[in-house]
Scaffold this motif. Structure first.
Motif, PDB file in Angstrom:
ATOM      1  N   TRP A   1      59.014 -46.921  24.019  1.00 59.09           N
ATOM      2  CA  TRP A   1      59.374 -48.315  24.289  1.00 59.09           C
ATOM      3  C   TRP A   1      60.889 -48.451  24.393  1.00 59.09           C
ATOM      4  O   TRP A   1      61.394 -49.039  25.340  1.00 59.09           O
ATOM      5  CB  TRP A   1      58.828 -49.234  23.192  1.00 59.09           C
ATOM      6  CG  TRP A   1      59.041 -50.674  23.515  1.00 59.09           C
ATOM      7  CD1 TRP A   1      58.180 -51.485  24.188  1.00 59.09           C
ATOM      8  CD2 TRP A   1      60.183 -51.485  23.197  1.00 59.09           C
ATOM      9  NE1 TRP A   1      58.726 -52.756  24.310  1.00 59.09           N
ATOM     10  CE2 TRP A   1      59.944 -52.770  23.710  1.00 59.09           C
ATOM     11  CE3 TRP A   1      61.372 -51.236  22.530  1.00 59.09           C
ATOM     12  CZ2 TRP A   1      60.872 -53.805  23.568  1.00 59.09           C
ATOM     13  CZ3 TRP A   1      62.288 -52.261  22.395  1.00 59.09           C
ATOM     14  CH2 TRP A   1      62.031 -53.525  22.915  1.00 59.09           C
ATOM     15  N   PHE A   2      61.612 -47.886  23.429  1.00 62.55           N
ATOM     16  CA  PHE A   2      63.070 -47.988  23.460  1.00 62.55           C
ATOM     17  C   PHE A   2      63.647 -47.270  24.673  1.00 62.55           C
ATOM     18  O   PHE A   2      64.590 -47.754  25.294  1.00 62.55           O
ATOM     19  CB  PHE A   2      63.683 -47.444  22.166  1.00 62.55           C
ATOM     20  CG  PHE A   2      63.652 -48.436  21.044  1.00 62.55           C
ATOM     21  CD1 PHE A   2      64.578 -49.468  20.973  1.00 62.55           C
ATOM     22  CD2 PHE A   2      62.683 -48.364  20.060  1.00 62.55           C
ATOM     23  CE1 PHE A   2      64.559 -50.402  19.954  1.00 62.55           C
ATOM     24  CE2 PHE A   2      62.643 -49.289  19.030  1.00 62.55           C
ATOM     25  CZ  PHE A   2      63.579 -50.315  18.976  1.00 62.55           C
ATOM     26  N   SER A   3      63.095 -46.122  25.024  1.00 62.44           N
ATOM     27  CA  SER A   3      63.579 -45.387  26.202  1.00 62.44           C
ATOM     28  C   SER A   3      63.383 -46.192  27.477  1.00 62.44           C
ATOM     29  O   SER A   3      64.199 -46.130  28.396  1.00 62.44           O
ATOM     30  CB  SER A   3      62.843 -44.051  26.328  1.00 62.44           C
ATOM     31  OG  SER A   3      63.149 -43.211  25.246  1.00 62.44           O
ATOM     32  N   THR A   4      62.306 -46.952  27.547  1.00 64.37           N
ATOM     33  CA  THR A   4      62.020 -47.767  28.727  1.00 64.37           C
ATOM     34  C   THR A   4      62.894 -49.008  28.790  1.00 64.37           C
ATOM     35  O   THR A   4      63.375 -49.379  29.856  1.00 64.37           O
ATOM     36  CB  THR A   4      60.534 -48.201  28.718  1.00 64.37           C
ATOM     37  OG1 THR A   4      59.718 -47.040  28.742  1.00 64.37           O
ATOM     38  CG2 THR A   4      60.204 -49.091  29.905  1.00 64.37           C
TER      39      THR A   4
ATOM     40  N   PHE B   1      65.806 -49.773  26.862  1.00 60.97           N
ATOM     41  CA  PHE B   1      67.238 -49.620  26.595  1.00 60.97           C
ATOM     42  C   PHE B   1      67.712 -48.318  27.229  1.00 60.97           C
ATOM     43  O   PHE B   1      67.562 -47.252  26.651  1.00 60.97           O
ATOM     44  CB  PHE B   1      67.513 -49.613  25.088  1.00 60.97           C
ATOM     45  CG  PHE B   1      67.195 -50.907  24.421  1.00 60.97           C
ATOM     46  CD1 PHE B   1      68.141 -51.924  24.384  1.00 60.97           C
ATOM     47  CD2 PHE B   1      65.958 -51.133  23.853  1.00 60.97           C
ATOM     48  CE1 PHE B   1      67.853 -53.141  23.785  1.00 60.97           C
ATOM     49  CE2 PHE B   1      65.646 -52.348  23.252  1.00 60.97           C
ATOM     50  CZ  PHE B   1      66.602 -53.349  23.222  1.00 60.97           C
ATOM     51  N   THR B   2      68.301 -48.446  28.406  1.00 62.20           N
ATOM     52  CA  THR B   2      68.691 -47.255  29.155  1.00 62.20           C
ATOM     53  C   THR B   2      70.043 -46.705  28.774  1.00 62.20           C
ATOM     54  O   THR B   2      70.430 -45.653  29.241  1.00 62.20           O
ATOM     55  CB  THR B   2      68.684 -47.565  30.663  1.00 62.20           C
ATOM     56  OG1 THR B   2      69.647 -48.599  30.908  1.00 62.20           O
ATOM     57  CG2 THR B   2      67.315 -47.984  31.142  1.00 62.20           C
ATOM     58  N   GLY B   3      70.781 -47.434  27.943  1.00 60.05           N
ATOM     59  CA  GLY B   3      72.089 -46.954  27.518  1.00 60.05           C
ATOM     60  C   GLY B   3      73.232 -47.480  28.368  1.00 60.05           C
ATOM     61  O   GLY B   3      74.390 -47.248  28.080  1.00 60.05           O
ATOM     62  N   SER B   4      72.934 -48.197  29.435  1.00 61.46           N
ATOM     63  CA  SER B   4      74.001 -48.770  30.254  1.00 61.46           C
ATOM     64  C   SER B   4      74.261 -50.208  29.814  1.00 61.46           C
ATOM     65  O   SER B   4      73.362 -51.031  29.802  1.00 61.46           O
ATOM     66  CB  SER B   4      73.631 -48.727  31.736  1.00 61.46           C
ATOM     67  OG  SER B   4      72.436 -49.428  31.949  1.00 61.46           O
ATOM     68  N   ALA B   5      75.473 -50.465  29.421  1.00 65.57           N
ATOM     69  CA  ALA B   5      75.813 -51.811  28.930  1.00 65.57           C
ATOM     70  C   ALA B   5      76.743 -52.522  29.876  1.00 65.57           C
ATOM     71  O   ALA B   5      77.459 -52.007  30.617  1.00 65.57           O
ATOM     72  CB  ALA B   5      76.453 -51.709  27.557  1.00 65.57           C
TER      73      ALA B   5
ATOM     74  N   LEU C   1      51.817 -41.685  11.638  1.00 71.71           N
ATOM     75  CA  LEU C   1      53.201 -42.152  11.691  1.00 71.71           C
ATOM     76  C   LEU C   1      53.948 -41.502  12.848  1.00 71.71           C
ATOM     77  O   LEU C   1      54.763 -42.150  13.518  1.00 71.71           O
ATOM     78  CB  LEU C   1      53.907 -41.873  10.368  1.00 71.71           C
ATOM     79  CG  LEU C   1      55.252 -42.557  10.178  1.00 71.71           C
ATOM     80  CD1 LEU C   1      55.134 -44.069  10.347  1.00 71.71           C
ATOM     81  CD2 LEU C   1      55.823 -42.228   8.809  1.00 71.71           C
ATOM     82  N   GLU C   2      53.640 -40.261  13.114  1.00 77.95           N
ATOM     83  CA  GLU C   2      54.259 -39.580  14.258  1.00 77.95           C
ATOM     84  C   GLU C   2      53.861 -40.254  15.570  1.00 77.95           C
ATOM     85  O   GLU C   2      54.681 -40.410  16.469  1.00 77.95           O
ATOM     86  CB  GLU C   2      53.868 -38.103  14.284  1.00 77.95           C
ATOM     87  CG  GLU C   2      54.484 -37.276  13.163  1.00 77.95           C
ATOM     88  CD  GLU C   2      53.762 -37.389  11.836  1.00 77.95           C
ATOM     89  OE1 GLU C   2      52.733 -38.109  11.727  1.00 77.95           O
ATOM     90  OE2 GLU C   2      54.234 -36.763  10.866  1.00 77.95           O
ATOM     91  N   ALA C   3      52.594 -40.675  15.664  1.00 83.79           N
ATOM     92  CA  ALA C   3      52.136 -41.375  16.872  1.00 83.79           C
ATOM     93  C   ALA C   3      52.881 -42.691  17.045  1.00 83.79           C
ATOM     94  O   ALA C   3      53.298 -43.049  18.155  1.00 83.79           O
ATOM     95  CB  ALA C   3      50.626 -41.620  16.806  1.00 83.79           C
ATOM     96  N   VAL C   4      53.080 -43.420  15.947  1.00 89.19           N
ATOM     97  CA  VAL C   4      53.824 -44.683  16.002  1.00 89.19           C
ATOM     98  C   VAL C   4      55.261 -44.418  16.447  1.00 89.19           C
ATOM     99  O   VAL C   4      55.811 -45.132  17.294  1.00 89.19           O
ATOM    100  CB  VAL C   4      53.805 -45.402  14.632  1.00 89.19           C
ATOM    101  CG1 VAL C   4      54.750 -46.584  14.617  1.00 89.19           C
ATOM    102  CG2 VAL C   4      52.393 -45.839  14.295  1.00 89.19           C
ATOM    103  N   ALA C   5      55.878 -43.388  15.898  1.00 95.22           N
ATOM    104  CA  ALA C   5      57.251 -43.051  16.262  1.00 95.22           C
ATOM    105  C   ALA C   5      57.354 -42.710  17.751  1.00 95.22           C
ATOM    106  O   ALA C   5      58.319 -43.099  18.418  1.00 95.22           O
ATOM    107  CB  ALA C   5      57.755 -41.893  15.410  1.00 95.22           C
ATOM    108  N   GLU C   6      56.373 -42.009  18.279  1.00 98.10           N
ATOM    109  CA  GLU C   6      56.384 -41.675  19.710  1.00 98.10           C
ATOM    110  C   GLU C   6      56.255 -42.927  20.571  1.00 98.10           C
ATOM    111  O   GLU C   6      56.960 -43.066  21.576  1.00 98.10           O
ATOM    112  CB  GLU C   6      55.255 -40.687  20.025  1.00 98.10           C
ATOM    113  CG  GLU C   6      55.497 -39.314  19.454  1.00 98.10           C
ATOM    114  CD  GLU C   6      54.299 -38.394  19.612  1.00 98.10           C
ATOM    115  OE1 GLU C   6      53.318 -38.770  20.296  1.00 98.10           O
ATOM    116  OE2 GLU C   6      54.344 -37.291  19.035  1.00 98.10           O
ATOM    117  N   HIS C   7      55.377 -43.848  20.177  1.00 95.62           N
ATOM    118  CA  HIS C   7      55.241 -45.100  20.930  1.00 95.62           C
ATOM    119  C   HIS C   7      56.534 -45.902  20.878  1.00 95.62           C
ATOM    120  O   HIS C   7      56.975 -46.454  21.898  1.00 95.62           O
ATOM    121  CB  HIS C   7      54.082 -45.939  20.390  1.00 95.62           C
ATOM    122  CG  HIS C   7      52.738 -45.388  20.719  1.00 95.62           C
ATOM    123  ND1 HIS C   7      52.266 -45.287  22.010  1.00 95.62           N
ATOM    124  CD2 HIS C   7      51.761 -44.906  19.921  1.00 95.62           C
ATOM    125  CE1 HIS C   7      51.056 -44.770  21.994  1.00 95.62           C
ATOM    126  NE2 HIS C   7      50.724 -44.529  20.743  1.00 95.62           N
ATOM    127  N   ALA C   8      57.167 -45.957  19.708  1.00 95.95           N
ATOM    128  CA  ALA C   8      58.436 -46.680  19.570  1.00 95.95           C
ATOM    129  C   ALA C   8      59.520 -46.027  20.420  1.00 95.95           C
ATOM    130  O   ALA C   8      60.271 -46.712  21.119  1.00 95.95           O
ATOM    131  CB  ALA C   8      58.858 -46.731  18.107  1.00 95.95           C
TER     132      ALA C   8
END
Length: 60
Positions: A51-54, A56-60, A41-48
Motif C-alpha cells: 500500500w505504501f509503495s503504491t 507514496f512514491t517518494g517524489s515530493a 503478521l508478516e502477511a499484514v506487513a507485506e500488505h502495508a
C-alpha cells in the motif's frame, strides 16, 4: 484484518462503506485481529508495504 474475527470484519466493512477516500479491505485468512498466528503478521506487513509503495512514491 483477520478472517477469524467476524465481529472485527463486520465493523471494518461498515467503516469501509462510509469512507470517501480510496480504500480496500484485505483479510488475512485464518488470522485473528492480533495476528498472532504463524505468518499472519508478516502477511499484514507485506500488505502495508505494498500500500505504501503504491501511494507514496517518494517524489515530493
Amino acid at each position: 484484518m483477520g478472517g477469524r474475527d467476524p465481529i472485527v470484519v463486520k465493523l471494518n466493512e461498515e467503516v469501509h462503506r462510509r469512507l470517501s477516500a480510496e480504500s480496500r479491505i484485505t483479510v488475512v485468512p485464518g488470522a485473528t485481529h492480533l495476528f498472532e498466528e504463524p505468518g499472519a503478521l508478516e502477511a499484514v506487513a507485506e500488505h502495508a508495504r505494498d500500500w505504501f509503495s503504491t501511494h507514496f512514491t517518494g517524489s515530493a
